[in-house]
Design an enzyme around this catalytic site. Structure first.
Site, PDB file in Angstrom:
ATOM      1  N   ASP A  22      34.584  -4.324  23.968  1.00 50.17           N
ATOM      2  CA  ASP A  22      33.711  -4.622  22.822  1.00 50.17           C
ATOM      3  C   ASP A  22      34.131  -5.953  22.181  1.00 50.17           C
ATOM      4  OD1 ASP A  22      36.019  -3.747  21.559  1.00 50.17           O
ATOM      5  OD2 ASP A  22      35.070  -2.086  20.501  1.00 50.17           O
ATOM      6  N   GLU A  73      48.129  -1.477  22.075  1.00 56.23           N
ATOM      7  CA  GLU A  73      47.891  -2.834  21.581  1.00 56.23           C
ATOM      8  C   GLU A  73      48.739  -3.124  20.352  1.00 56.23           C
ATOM      9  OE1 GLU A  73      44.246  -5.822  20.215  1.00 56.23           O
ATOM     10  OE2 GLU A  73      43.783  -3.872  21.089  1.00 56.23           O
TER      11      GLU A  73
END
Length: 263
Positions: free
Chosen positions: A45, A181
């Site tokens: 995204d 992340e």
């Protein structure tokens, strides 16, 4: 490239072979990446920022992801393709079950969802219905407004312990891959060692089972902010194919990321 499947990725983890992943959004780059040995292509995204010019990922729709998934699959028929589930496309279980249909029909092998405990019933339901799931913990960009910006996660002992528990719970619910992340390298190692499924890092040190970067960051063409964990391989090599080959080679040898790209 031989066809990449979840079983291939699982075997790579077991054998200590590092997995290379890049975001991809079209057929031409997908083909080039696969030819250079990138096993996993992510329709992120992130396209909301690098393709559409938004300031975050929130405006991206399922139709956007499906369109680019179809293009990537056409360019790389044997790569392992993961499609991001965009913001609020899986707020409820019913939503999630509807949202995955166009993504899997477009050629995705797996869908990626951001978050921990609240997702467990959704992960279980998707897996039971034949939809492989990749989890995503740490800095989850769809929650950028909750975090107050793009900040390193899991820095306290309590937060680290909670993330380890969430990772195990996602695996137990059926997730077959996990992205970490922007977390400390020591925490990334704890989670990678604790799980039997492959763990892919971005800003999580070189201790995970593989790495992912946004292709625009790797090529140094992102507008504005370039994250600390990224590396401009095009500047290093001067040619796109060589840049991708260098990235794959450094992931495999654990030369990337270095401590300067880690937290």
């Amino acid at each position: 490239m031989a066809k990449i499947t979840t079983a291939v990725l699982q075997k790579m983890k077991q054998q200590g072979d590092k997995i290379s992943m890049l975001t991809a959004y079209d057929a031409s780059f997908a083909k080039l990446f696969a030819e250079q040995g990138v096993e996993v292509l992510l329709i992120g995204d992130s396209l909301g920022m690098v393709l559409q010019g938004h300031s975050d990922t929130l405006p991206v729709t399922i139709n956007d992801i499906a369109y680019h998934t179809r293009a990537v699959r056409a360019g790389a028929p044997d790569a392992f393709v993961i499609a991001d589930m965009p913001f609020m496309s899986y707020g409820t279980l019913e939503q999630a079950l509807q949202s995955v249909v166009p993504l899997m029909q477009a050629g995705a092998n797996m869908v990626k969802l951001e978050g921990g405990d609240f997702l467990l019933p959704t992960v279980k339901a998707l897996t039971e219905r034949g939809v492989p799931v990749c989890g995503h913990l740490g800095l989850t960009p769809q929650s950028v407004h909750i975090f107050g910006g793009y900040k390193v996660q899991g820095k306290t002992d309590a937060a680290a312990d909670a993330m380890v528990a969430q990772a195990k719970a996602l695996q137990d619910a059926g997730a077959q891959l996990l992205v970490l992340e922007c977390i400390p390298k020591t925490l990334a190692k704890r989670i990678t060692d604790a799980l039997t499924i492959p763990v892919i890092g971005i800003g999580a040190g070189n201790v995970t089972d593989g790495q992912v970067l946004v292709m625009h960051d790797l090529l140094g063409i992102s507008s504005g902010y370039i994250p600390k964990f990224s590396k401009n391989y095009l500047a290093q090599t001067g040619e796109i194919r060589s840049a991708i080959a260098a990235y794959v080679s450094e992931v495999k040898s654990q030369a990337f990321p270095t401590d300067q790209h880690s937290f």
